[in-house]
Design an enzyme around this catalytic site. Sequence first.
Site, PDB file in Angstrom:
ATOM      1  N   ASN A  30      11.242   4.991   7.909  1.00  0.00           N
ATOM      2  CA  ASN A  30      10.063   5.551   8.551  1.00  0.00           C
ATOM      3  C   ASN A  30      10.409   6.313   9.828  1.00  0.00           C
ATOM      4  O   ASN A  30       9.656   7.197  10.252  1.00  0.00           O
ATOM      5  CB  ASN A  30       9.066   4.447   8.881  1.00  0.00           C
ATOM      6  CG  ASN A  30       8.579   3.705   7.655  1.00  0.00           C
ATOM      7  OD1 ASN A  30       8.646   4.213   6.547  1.00  0.00           O
ATOM      8  ND2 ASN A  30       8.101   2.484   7.856  1.00  0.00           N
ATOM      9  N   THR A  89       5.553   3.904   3.589  1.00  0.00           N
ATOM     10  CA  THR A  89       6.701   3.585   2.743  1.00  0.00           C
ATOM     11  C   THR A  89       6.917   4.619   1.648  1.00  0.00           C
ATOM     12  O   THR A  89       8.047   5.050   1.389  1.00  0.00           O
ATOM     13  CB  THR A  89       6.539   2.188   2.126  1.00  0.00           C
ATOM     14  OG1 THR A  89       6.405   1.222   3.170  1.00  0.00           O
ATOM     15  CG2 THR A  89       7.743   1.824   1.263  1.00  0.00           C
ATOM     16  N   HIS A 148       4.368  -0.295  11.237  1.00  0.00           N
ATOM     17  CA  HIS A 148       4.778   0.978  10.636  1.00  0.00           C
ATOM     18  C   HIS A 148       5.230   1.910  11.759  1.00  0.00           C
ATOM     19  O   HIS A 148       4.450   2.710  12.264  1.00  0.00           O
ATOM     20  CB  HIS A 148       3.620   1.599   9.849  1.00  0.00           C
ATOM     21  CG  HIS A 148       3.127   0.731   8.744  1.00  0.00           C
ATOM     22  ND1 HIS A 148       1.801   0.731   8.327  1.00  0.00           N
ATOM     23  CD2 HIS A 148       3.762  -0.178   7.972  1.00  0.00           C
ATOM     24  CE1 HIS A 148       1.659  -0.137   7.339  1.00  0.00           C
ATOM     25  NE2 HIS A 148       2.833  -0.700   7.115  1.00  0.00           N
ATOM     26  N   ALA A 170       0.844  -1.192   0.000  1.00  0.00           N
ATOM     27  CA  ALA A 170       0.000   0.000   0.000  1.00  0.00           C
ATOM     28  C   ALA A 170       0.883   1.247   0.000  1.00  0.00           C
ATOM     29  O   ALA A 170       1.790   1.367   0.822  1.00  0.00           O
ATOM     30  CB  ALA A 170      -0.914   0.006   1.229  1.00  0.00           C
TER      31      ALA A 170
END
Length: 524
Positions: free
Chosen positions: A491, A503, A457, A130
């Site tokens: 990140n 990303t 994330h 994504a």
Amino acid sequence: MSHAPHIVVVGSGPIGSAYARVILESHPTARVTMFEAGPQLTEIPGQSVRNIEDPAAKERAREMSQGPQAGALRESLGIPAGVVVEGMFTARQGTHLLDFGGDGSAHASTFPAAAAATNVGGQGAHWTCAIPRPAFSEKVPFIPDEEWEGLIEAAESLLHAQRAAFSDSAIGSAIRTLLDAEFGAELPEGYGVGTLPVAGDPQPDGSMRWAGADVVLGPLIEAGDPLAERFTLRDLSLVRRVEHDGTRATGVVVEDLRTREVSTVDADVVVVAADAFRSPQLLWASGIRPSALGRYLTEHHVVITTVALDGERMGSLVSDDQLDVELARRAQHAADPVAAVNRIPFSEPDHPFSLQVMYAENPPFQLDPDSPHAGNRWGYVNMGYGVRKHPRAEDGVTFSDDELDYRGLPNMTIEYALTDAENGEIAEATERLRRAGGALGAFVAPPRLLPNGSSLHYMGTMRMGETDDGSSVADPYSRVWGFENLVVGGNALIPTANTMNPTLMSVAIAVRGARHIAAGLTAD
């Protein structure tokens, strides 16, 4: 500087790969050596494991990246064969928990799902691909909008962005129609229900070849390409320390995990792009300890559910023939569970979260055969809201000089807590998820908040800043404050609160940093 400047990149994920490619494409003589602590999983370096069709081969590739929980590979990955680690499990296939409960485990009781992947390609070998664009307050505030747009476009090119993947899916279109009927009037123009941008290449048969670090590396791993002659990738090579004189990095100390040989590799520039925990850990181990190192940890919290699509509502929008065509196409790609991905993006002020909706013909878990939703002909959606974490110095990772982890590096302790700001937005997102589920069908699993760390994330632990005021680790070009040639990536640099896969944003930041490096190199 030498005629052929040498850049060392620590970490082989999409971010490290972006640094390597942009530098080599921007400079005529530079050489890049990339070090990765984990093994190469696929014949093509950094390829997405999702592209492996054979189930046994896919399982083996995922096991190889599971670090201290990697079974037969544990010795080469840092755990002696005689050690028994109790309660080993992984947060997700292809990853290993940082707090795995054995000797050398991190301490993360408040962030229990924190996990990593240790392999060539990093999380890029396992991610969902994504790549939504950051918007509104998610963007880095001190990068001008016009430049930011160009950086995002460069990042999308490196990742093979597809903005309309599965847009021809009749099922996907029907899902968008139902969600738009529920939410459309509440959403600002340009930020309504749509397809989720993903990284990959559509194939003639309707499938996707999902992108990993391999597509970012591109010509660097193509035999015979001139750029490949200036690029070296060394797997199972653990960087233990960045050598420096206090203002300049001079190289890295590397342990070959196959032979246990330790060597020093000189470098004109060092790029540390491991992940949001192991990159700051390496800086700490190297005596590079700015006050913000490890602090301001964020992720996006995830509220998820699974819904069985309602046959009557779907049938009013999709014919039986269209459904049969979709199911026949899906039968050709049973190894890939995702058939269509839709979303509602982040927008402010009224929709400060992101919804991701993935259609599949089967649920992600085994249903009781007696369940009224078992064998639903119209399939299922797995969907979740990403909810932002507002950065606080109190949230973060600290490192011990007295206790070592399973690799012999300073051990980690993660401290993290949700505040009223997050809990309020989580409650609102949960209510919206109930509305979304009600619009699409019947709940197979009720909406629930996943444990801290579940998103994978992780952001903020080496955040970039406009000034060296103690609240950031890196400058606007990703250089560690006080160092001319030590660059950090990933990140961890993101200083803002984000709600979805970061990303694309991190690759864009890496493009900026890599261009700045290349511009400062000489080519005598």
